[in-house]
Motif scaffolding. Structure first.
Motif, PDB file in Angstrom:
ATOM      1  N   ASN A 242       0.837  -1.199   0.000  1.00 40.31           N
ATOM      2  CA  ASN A 242       0.000   0.000   0.000  1.00 40.31           C
ATOM      3  C   ASN A 242       0.876   1.255   0.000  1.00 40.31           C
ATOM      4  O   ASN A 242       0.616   2.216  -0.733  1.00 40.31           O
TER       5      ASN A 242
ATOM      6  N   THR B 231       1.051   4.015  -2.927  1.00 36.21           N
ATOM      7  CA  THR B 231       0.702   5.392  -2.573  1.00 36.21           C
ATOM      8  C   THR B 231       1.803   6.364  -2.961  1.00 36.21           C
ATOM      9  O   THR B 231       1.538   7.437  -3.511  1.00 36.21           O
TER      10      THR B 231
ATOM     11  N   ILE C 229      -9.141  -0.128  -7.681  1.00 40.20           N
ATOM     12  CA  ILE C 229      -7.812   0.446  -7.436  1.00 40.20           C
ATOM     13  C   ILE C 229      -6.720  -0.511  -7.897  1.00 40.20           C
ATOM     14  O   ILE C 229      -5.775  -0.118  -8.588  1.00 40.20           O
TER      15      ILE C 229
ATOM     16  N   THR D 112     -13.349   1.807  -5.075  1.00 44.55           N
ATOM     17  CA  THR D 112     -12.275   1.136  -4.348  1.00 44.55           C
ATOM     18  C   THR D 112     -11.935  -0.214  -4.949  1.00 44.55           C
ATOM     19  O   THR D 112     -10.770  -0.609  -5.010  1.00 44.55           O
TER      20      THR D 112
ATOM     21  N   ALA E 184      -6.185   2.859   1.100  1.00 43.87           N
ATOM     22  CA  ALA E 184      -6.753   1.873   0.179  1.00 43.87           C
ATOM     23  C   ALA E 184      -7.024   0.542   0.862  1.00 43.87           C
ATOM     24  O   ALA E 184      -7.885  -0.222   0.421  1.00 43.87           O
TER      25      ALA E 184
ATOM     26  N   VAL F  85      -4.996  -2.186   1.174  1.00 43.71           N
ATOM     27  CA  VAL F  85      -4.552  -3.308   0.345  1.00 43.71           C
ATOM     28  C   VAL F  85      -4.517  -4.596   1.171  1.00 43.71           C
ATOM     29  O   VAL F  85      -4.011  -4.616   2.291  1.00 43.71           O
TER      30      VAL F  85
ATOM     31  N   ALA G 226      -2.422   4.424  -5.615  1.00 39.04           N
ATOM     32  CA  ALA G 226      -3.473   4.074  -4.647  1.00 39.04           C
ATOM     33  C   ALA G 226      -3.483   5.114  -3.539  1.00 39.04           C
ATOM     34  O   ALA G 226      -2.441   5.678  -3.199  1.00 39.04           O
TER      35      ALA G 226
END
Length: 205
Positions: free
Chosen positions: A51, A55, A134, A131, A64, A66, A60
């Motif tokens: 994540n 990012t 993503i 979402t 998010a 993940v 993302a």
């Protein structure tokens, strides 16, 4: 013996390889880092780390969330991209599975911006990004960038780092075949040691 994985730290993680700042796919392929002494750093080793990686690269949002399934899919795409890079560097045909995986990821990209209507500002177009999409967007973006690299003018500069045990890829500048100063120093030291060993062996004859 299995390589030991360790958390990513500034000391363990080398600087981006040449070309990684130009091509996100190259940065992605190099997110698995082999280090001397059997050590290994995986920047996608956990959902939280994945994540963070996404990012930092605008793929993302920070929240998010993940999950491991998403992380596994990204790691699988990474291995397929590395297989395609290896085939390009070696001048060999690609593995059909790797090619199929990249094309499948490319197919996840939205094809058109949809028409929306805002009561205050009127009509506008935007690509939907719930979402659940993503991960698909990240996979499609990385696959498209890899395809651009492999089919573009920089493809001939793609090479593997020439300093074992490093397995990173880079875009060659001149005759440089190392992804970092650290790897270059290690390769030069190994060559110097080999020359010294041969000279000592010859002197002993």
């Amino acid at each position: 013996m299995r390589a030991m994985s360790e958390p990513a730290t500034p000391e363990a993680e080398p600087p981006p390889a040449p070309g990684a700042e130009e091509y996100l796919a190259l940065d992605f392929a190099n997110s698995a880092i082999a280090l001397p002494g059997g050590r290994f750093v995986d920047l996608l080793g956990t959902p939280a780390a994945t994540n963070e990686w996404l990012t930092e690269r605008g793929l993302a949002p920070a929240d998010a969330g993940v999950q491991e399934m998403c992380t596994s899919q990204l790691r699988a795409l990474r291995e397929h991209l590395r297989a395609l890079f290896a085939a390009r560097v070696a001048g060999m045909p690609p593995l059909p599975a790797a090619l199929a995986a990249v094309n499948d990821a490319l197919g996840k990209a939205p094809t058109a911006a949809l028409l929306h209507w805002d009561d205050r500002n009127g009509p506008y177009r935007a690509v939907p990004c719930p979402t659940s999409q993503i991960l698909d967007r990240a996979l499609a973006t990385l696959a498209a960038n890899a395809a651009d690299l492999l089919t573009g003018p920089d493809a001939d500069r793609l090479t593997a780092c020439g300093s074992a045990p490093c397995t990173r890829y880079l875009l060659r500048h001149g005759r440089r075949h190392w992804c970092s100063t650290r790897c270059g120093d290690r390769a030069r030291a190994a060559r110097a040691y080999a020359r010294r060993t041969r000279a000592e062996a010859g002197a002993g004859l």
